[in-house]
Design an enzyme around this catalytic site. Sequence first.
Site, short mmCIF file in Angstrom:
data_model
loop_
_atom_site.label_atom_id
_atom_site.label_comp_id
_atom_site.label_asym_id
_atom_site.label_seq_id
_atom_site.Cartn_x
_atom_site.Cartn_y
_atom_site.Cartn_z
N ARG A 23 51.60 36.92 40.89
CA ARG A 23 52.39 35.98 39.74
C ARG A 23 52.53 36.46 38.57
NH1 ARG A 23 53.28 30.63 41.02
NH2 ARG A 23 51.85 30.82 42.75
N THR A 24 51.48 36.95 37.86
CA THR A 24 51.39 37.25 36.40
C THR A 24 52.08 38.60 36.15
OG1 THR A 24 49.25 36.05 36.13
CG2 THR A 24 49.96 37.71 34.46
N ARG A 46 45.10 43.22 33.17
CA ARG A 46 44.26 42.24 33.83
C ARG A 46 42.90 42.84 34.37
NH1 ARG A 46 46.05 37.07 35.59
NH2 ARG A 46 44.38 35.99 36.96
N LYS A 53 37.22 55.33 41.63
CA LYS A 53 36.38 56.70 41.52
C LYS A 53 35.34 56.56 40.66
CE LYS A 53 40.60 59.28 43.18
NZ LYS A 53 41.87 59.66 42.21
N HIS A 107 43.43 34.07 28.62
CA HIS A 107 44.70 34.39 29.37
C HIS A 107 45.89 33.94 28.29
CE1 HIS A 107 47.84 35.37 32.15
NE2 HIS A 107 47.63 34.59 33.04
#
Lengths: 152, 317
Positions: free
Chosen positions: B66-67, B116, B95, B144
């Site tokens: 969504r974001t 994010r 890794k 956020h």
Amino acid sequence: MKDIKHLVVSAIKDGTVIDHIPAKDLFKVISILGLDRIENQVTFGSNLDSKKLGKKAIIKISGLFFRNEDINKIALVAPEAKLNIIKDYNVIEKKVVEVPDNITGIAKCVNPKCITNNEEIVTKFSVVDKKKVILKCYYCEKITDQDNMRII
Amino acid sequence: MNPGYVFLHTNKSPYMKNRSLVSINDYSKEEYLKILNLAEEFEKNPRQEILNGHVVATLFFEPSTRTRLSFESAVNRLGGRILGFADSSSSSATKGETLRDTIKMVCSYADLIVMRHPLEGSARFASEVSTVPVINAGDGANQHPTQTLLDLYSIRKTQGTLENLNIFMVGDLKYGRTVHSLLMAMSQFNATFYFISPDELKMPDEYKRYLKSMGLKFYEFKDFTDIINQADIIYMTRVQKERFSDPIEYERTKNTYILRHHMLKDSRANMKILHPLPRVNEIHLDVDSSEKAYYFTQALNGVFVRQAIISSILGLK
Ligand SMILES: [Zn+2]
């Protein structure tokens, strides 16, 4: 008691005496100030009686004088500590420890999901309560207080 | 009480240009309004090719479709290019590369980083390491800020103002980062807060202390049926079973925090229901048809708000 203190203080010619350290935090103070890595003569006494702290410790360091910002680092573990600056066997200055506005390094953030606990990053805190020594992490913004503070 | 407990301006510079947006507290009231005004402009005219030749990196160390789509739509509508990854399994982080090294590499390929990450404080750290500005698209349970700005946009758009509103926050007020950030932002606009939650999920004391220090009013309730008619905005959040130490307590209270259509009967005409989405069952499906249900439009507003944030950080507006 007074005699012991007198003896400890007057035993160095030039240097710094740190008094009123909570006995249980003596080794934390030694480690924060890096006294375990210096060449100077360091002596300490622990479990001395103190009206204020119950059991206290004293450290004396020959030939070493601290900058304020360095000595203030011990505020996290020994906020009541008092310093005597010794020159030629005389106390020429007395200092108290002041809790700084910001703390870099020294303490760990309490939050296990904080980036500083997952990658090699020097911790940074702002001190939101100087009396109770409550820290706010610059990164994750969580509060670390005395009860869950861990010294690096 | 020291408001610094929750309120910490960590990123103050007089210009938004080239400044990272990590926490909602990085912006002042004037800057909130500047973003909202710009977003309004983008809503009227969403296709503006002002990002031509610019590259935006979207680094999603944990998936959030969504974001991510909202950010990528914003960049595309501005004519910019995108590079990045949608979850950490397709990045070098799997890794064992450190965040520090990933950011150092990416900032030489992009003009702006949208990130994010599941760890809290990761965005602040990235903004220190990066030579280009960083927009935090969620760092664990911490911040956020673009969600909060789109909440503000939705509130202003539906109420005509941000000042002097009755804001109801319902559900999990303890762990919900969206309500904490919204509280911080709305505290700049003389809001009155109504906190409706089970005992175990009450608004943390530090936020209540902060409101007191600001001289703002707040009220706490366990149930909102009697007071719902005073709301201008109802901000719903999810009450998760895992948050309860006592599962019986959860069973006993879970239906208290579900909004149903019949409860809206005598609510204010201007009242709107917001939710950061995705919802589970805290808003009953029968509410969707109400004109007071605003949560789907709220999500659409995200694109305009993100266009506004990106273009002001890049100094293009
Ligand atoms: Zn932290």
